[in-house]
Design a protein around this motif. Structure first.
Motif, PDB file in Angstrom:
ATOM      1  N   THR A 150      44.000  53.649  47.293  1.00 22.79           N
ATOM      2  CA  THR A 150      43.154  53.276  48.437  1.00 22.79           C
ATOM      3  C   THR A 150      43.696  53.885  49.713  1.00 22.79           C
ATOM      4  O   THR A 150      42.945  54.419  50.543  1.00 22.79           O
ATOM      5  N   ASN A 193      41.468  57.080  51.535  1.00 22.73           N
ATOM      6  CA  ASN A 193      41.019  56.841  52.908  1.00 22.73           C
ATOM      7  C   ASN A 193      41.837  57.630  53.919  1.00 22.73           C
ATOM      8  O   ASN A 193      41.304  58.113  54.921  1.00 22.73           O
ATOM      9  N   VAL A 204      34.203  57.525  50.045  1.00 23.88           N
ATOM     10  CA  VAL A 204      34.516  56.505  51.049  1.00 23.88           C
ATOM     11  C   VAL A 204      33.711  56.812  52.308  1.00 23.88           C
ATOM     12  O   VAL A 204      32.921  57.745  52.338  1.00 23.88           O
ATOM     13  N   GLN A 225      33.341  51.339  49.024  1.00 20.88           N
ATOM     14  CA  GLN A 225      33.595  52.526  49.843  1.00 20.88           C
ATOM     15  C   GLN A 225      34.897  52.450  50.637  1.00 20.88           C
ATOM     16  O   GLN A 225      35.190  53.362  51.405  1.00 20.88           O
ATOM     17  N   THR A 226      35.674  51.411  50.433  1.00 24.98           N
ATOM     18  CA  THR A 226      37.006  51.338  51.031  1.00 24.98           C
ATOM     19  C   THR A 226      38.060  51.196  49.948  1.00 24.98           C
ATOM     20  O   THR A 226      38.994  51.998  49.864  1.00 24.98           O
TER      21      THR A 226
END
Length: 537
Positions: free
Chosen positions: A317, A321, A336, A405-406
């Protein structure tokens, strides 16, 4: 909800979450080194609880708590500075020559990436504590599965047979934690399941003692672990034990002052013969479906990530990101948000230069984006300086995206076959017996071929130790190996190899030799009088 539990991966993740809840007692919010996690006998009235409690030990590698990504089951520690994979990534990669973190107000990051850390660093405390929590969970599982306990609960023969394997896995996870502690800190409190559960300060074990314990544990459990590639996704098998042993033997001169390259080759050959094969596409290894695409043939042990069920600020993650460029806003194709975390991560000049030269222009491991950017980072806070990369993705190999999306669906490949190929080559070059030039050439050229690199017909004369170090960086960057590699090659401390911001100098300065290990956290010293600080801190 049903569509998210159809795969083995997500079934296992459900078990992970359930088990952590099941084991959540008043003692779950343990402080570092506290080994007093107590489970109720009522929990084991259902014999499925044994697998669920084991899964809780695995869950500690992915989750920080049971109340969402911000929660932590370690008293006084933030979830972001105590997630196992993230802290491992920071200590092995952010501290070296491959990665820069833009937001230096994030606790602990400035000191790590500038190599000016102290014993108060929260990330250093987070990794130490998280590893000891795994030890605590594993010890507790072993206490609850003794013959005496099983007899008292009238556990069925079928469940007892499974518990033999479960106990081996718990011992492996404990050994993995002690391996990390040995590598990163050089010492640790030694506590096993037969030690008292109250009023006990574990004795300190040094690297030699830890090495002996880990090796003996992994050898002892080999017969009880499942064969390679036969366990559930995310659970350990014989190959994981062999992998830890291989890495210990490769680094044995650092750890105990003895060369064990022959032993390393023996373990590598076991893994290579275990049915693994390289993913057909390098990118598959770092995508949201790396639990089902061709990566499943190569990944030996992943850290589970699921964007819905195991939301946490773990390594994948953070990297997906973080690698989204401040100028490029390239997050949409990576699954993302367009801007991601606004340029949180970039690469240092020395890593980017490893891909210089025409043979790397089409190399699929080269995901560097330079654009109009400068290769130099003279101001870490300037997110527009320095190149970015697109190694990790929350997209799938079939053109879809992860479930959130995170928080990404991408598992972190803690151990994989490519590393074994490179370890084989290095151990052979360092004088280990049992290898061959022909096999070394085959393995190195297989990696080059998979990467679409035209220089894929190398001979033994082309493959030196320096080549291996550089090739490890190209193949395994951002996978939590680099600090260990640089130490083994004598390039982490001292001044014979400097990188941008090493030692807090923009062009890099020498580091003292004591920084080959991290300090024992101040909080850990305070909680256990048997621990002593490492030299230099």
């Amino acid at each position: 909800m049903k569509k998210y539990i159809k795969t083995i991966k997500n079934l296992f993740v459900v078990i992970l979450l359930t088990s952590v809840v099941a084991s959540c007692t008043k003692d779950l919010n343990i402080v570092p080194e506290d080994d007093q996690t107590v489970l109720s006998d009522a929990l084991f009235e259902n014999e499925n609880a044994y697998l669920e409690v084991l899964a809780g030990t695995y869950a500690n590698l992915s989750l920080t708590g049971v109340d969402g990504p911000e929660s932590s089951n370690i008293k006084g520690l933030d979830a972001g500075t105590s997630q196992y994979g993230r802290t491992l990534l920071y200590l092995q990669t952010l501290s070296a020559d491959q990665m820069i973190w833009s937001y230096e107000n994030d606790p602990g990051t400035r000191e790590l990436q500038r190599n000016i850390w102290t014993a108060q660093n929260p990330v250093i405390l987070g990794m130490f504590s998280r590893a000891m929590v795994t030890v605590a969970f594993a010890n507790n599982f072993l206490r609850e599965t003794t013959k005496e306990k099983l007899d008292a609960r009238n556990v069925s023969t079928a469940t007892r047979e499974n518990i033999v394997t479960y106990r081996a896995e718990a011992r492996l996870l404990r050994a993995l934690s002690y391996y990390n502690l040995m590598d990163l800190y050089g010492k640790a409190p030694m506590v096993v399941e037969t030690d008292p559960t109250a009023g006990f300060n574990p004795p300190q074990a040094d690297r030699t003692e830890l090495f002996t314990f880990i090796e003996s544990e992994l050898l002892a459990i080999d017969a009880d672990l499942m064969a390679p590639k036969t366990n559930q996704h995310g659970r350990a098998d014989k190959a994981v034990a062999w992998m830890i042993l291989a890495k210990m033997y490769l680094n044995a001169e650092v750890y105990i002052g003895e060369a064990k390259y022959t032993e390393c080759l023996t373990e590598c050959k076991k893994i290579i013969g275990g049915g693994f094969s390289l993913a057909t596409n390098y990118a598959h290894l770092f995508m949201a479906d790396n639990n089902t695409n061709s990566a499943i043939n190569e990944i030996i042990f992943p850290l589970i990530s699921d964007g819905l069920i195991t939301q946490n600020y773990g390594p994948t993650t953070v990297m997906v990101n973080g690698e989204i460029g401040s100028l490029e806003a390239n997050g949409i194709p990576l699954g993302v948000g367009a801007s991601g975390w606004g340029g949180a991560l970039r690469v240092r000049k020395q890593f980017a230069q490893l891909f210089d030269g025409g043979i790397f222009s089409g190399d699929t491991r080269n995901t560097i984006i330079s654009g109009t950017r400068s290769i130099d980072i003279t101001d870490i806070s300037d997110k527009d300086q320095g190149y970015i990369i697109e190694k990790y993705s929350n997209a799938t190999s079939t053109g879809t995206f992860g479930s959130d999306q995170t928080f990404v669906d991408t598992d972190f490949p803690l151990f994989r076959l490519a590393d074994v190929y490179l370890m084989y080559a290095e151990a052979h070059l360092r004088g280990g017996s049992g290898g061959s030039n022909a096999d070394m050439e085959t393995y190195i050229n297989a990696l080059r071929t998979r990467a679409n690199n035209p220089q894929n017909n190398l001979t033994a004369a082309d493959i030196s130790l320096e080549f291996i170090l550089d090739e490890r960086a190209r193949e395994l960057h951002w996978e939590a190996h680099r600090r260990q590699d640089l130490i083994r090659f004598g390039k982490f401390t001292g001044g014979n190899y400097n990188w941008a911001w090493k030692g807090n100098g923009s062009n890099g300065i020498a580091l003292p030799s004591y920084m080959k290990v991290y300090p024992i956290p101040t909080a850990s010293l305070a909680s256990n009088p048997n621990l002593t600080q490492n030299t230099g801190y």
